[in-house]
Write a protein that holds these residues in place. Structure first.
Motif, PDB file in Angstrom:
ATOM      1  N   CYS A 121     -14.662 -14.647 -28.828  1.00 18.03           N
ATOM      2  CA  CYS A 121     -14.715 -14.444 -29.625  1.00 18.03           C
ATOM      3  C   CYS A 121     -15.497 -14.850 -31.073  1.00 18.03           C
ATOM      4  O   CYS A 121     -15.686 -14.165 -31.849  1.00 18.03           O
ATOM      5  CB  CYS A 121     -13.052 -13.866 -29.967  1.00 18.03           C
ATOM      6  SG  CYS A 121     -12.433 -15.977 -29.748  1.00 18.03           S
TER       7      CYS A 121
ATOM      8  N   CYS B  71     -17.883 -13.658 -34.085  1.00 20.00           N
ATOM      9  CA  CYS B  71     -17.969 -12.990 -35.711  1.00 20.00           C
ATOM     10  C   CYS B  71     -18.866 -13.306 -36.523  1.00 20.00           C
ATOM     11  O   CYS B  71     -19.688 -14.560 -36.266  1.00 20.00           O
ATOM     12  CB  CYS B  71     -16.419 -14.403 -35.201  1.00 20.00           C
ATOM     13  SG  CYS B  71     -15.852 -14.227 -37.079  1.00 20.00           S
TER      14      CYS B  71
ATOM     15  N   CYS C 180     -14.388  -9.375 -32.599  1.00 17.60           N
ATOM     16  CA  CYS C 180     -13.949 -10.181 -32.409  1.00 17.60           C
ATOM     17  C   CYS C 180     -12.923  -9.723 -30.564  1.00 17.60           C
ATOM     18  O   CYS C 180     -13.001 -10.378 -29.869  1.00 17.60           O
ATOM     19  CB  CYS C 180     -13.422 -11.415 -32.732  1.00 17.60           C
ATOM     20  SG  CYS C 180     -11.700 -11.071 -33.925  1.00 17.60           S
TER      21      CYS C 180
END
Length: 183
Positions: free
Chosen positions: A110, A114, A65
């Motif tokens: 982000c 992930c 991220c």
């Protein structure tokens, strides 16, 4: 610009003049948000063994991220997981996880980067504050189960009242926010 264009514009204005306004009297009235709205970051957890129990953190400290963030707003420091008392299901966990909300551009990169689905963008949007240091959100401020932003929680503690979120969702929340409870 001719008379016809001016008449068309005035016609639109007169048509809107007699319609009911759509203004929300915020903060007395809650704003209605669409479930796909993306606001304050939330770090999710795995479901617990028993209902209502919080499970292990989903974040494994991989820093993908932080690498994907175009504004360099995320800082992750990983540590080895204790096998006897694990924090996350993997070998590592995020010892330090911070997001500088003054830098964040709410792009969602982000969330996309992930691999475990640990970072999701929640529905909270009230994050205004007077203290620059309070815009750096630590892991403890973002984990599932923490309701409200830092200034909201500070104000609730000062007044002795519960945190009141200024929104309500129109429909069920996104699947990524499973386990996040909003009052």
């Amino acid at each position: 610009m001719g008379v016809l264009e001016i008449a068309k514009g005035m016609g639109v204005t007169l048509g809107k003049l007699f319609q009911k306004p759509v203004t929300v009297s915020y903060p007395e009235q809650r704003a209605t948000l669409q479930p796909r709205f993306r606001g304050r970051h939330v770090l999710t957890r795995h479901p617990g063994q028993r209902p209502g129990e919080l499970g292990l953190e989903k974040c494994i400290g991989c820093s993908l991220c932080a690498a994907a963030c175009p504004a360099y707003a995320i800082y992750v420091e990983a540590a080895e997981n204790d096998p006897a008392n694990p924090t996350a299901p993997g070998e590592r966990y995020a010892k330090v996880y911070e997001i500088n909300m003054l830098r964040c551009i709410f792009c969602g990169m982000c969330e996309e980067a992930c691999p475990t689905g640990a970072v999701v963008m929640g529905n909270e949007f009230e994050m205004a504050d007077y203290r620059a240091g309070d815009f750096v959100y630590a892991k403890e401020d973002m984990l599932v189960g923490v309701t409200g932003s830092l200034p909201q929680r500070r104000e609730a503690a000062r007044s002795g009242k519960p945190v009141r979120l200024g929104f309500q969702l129109e429909g069920p929340p996104r699947a990524e926010l499973e386990g996040v409870k909003y009052p």
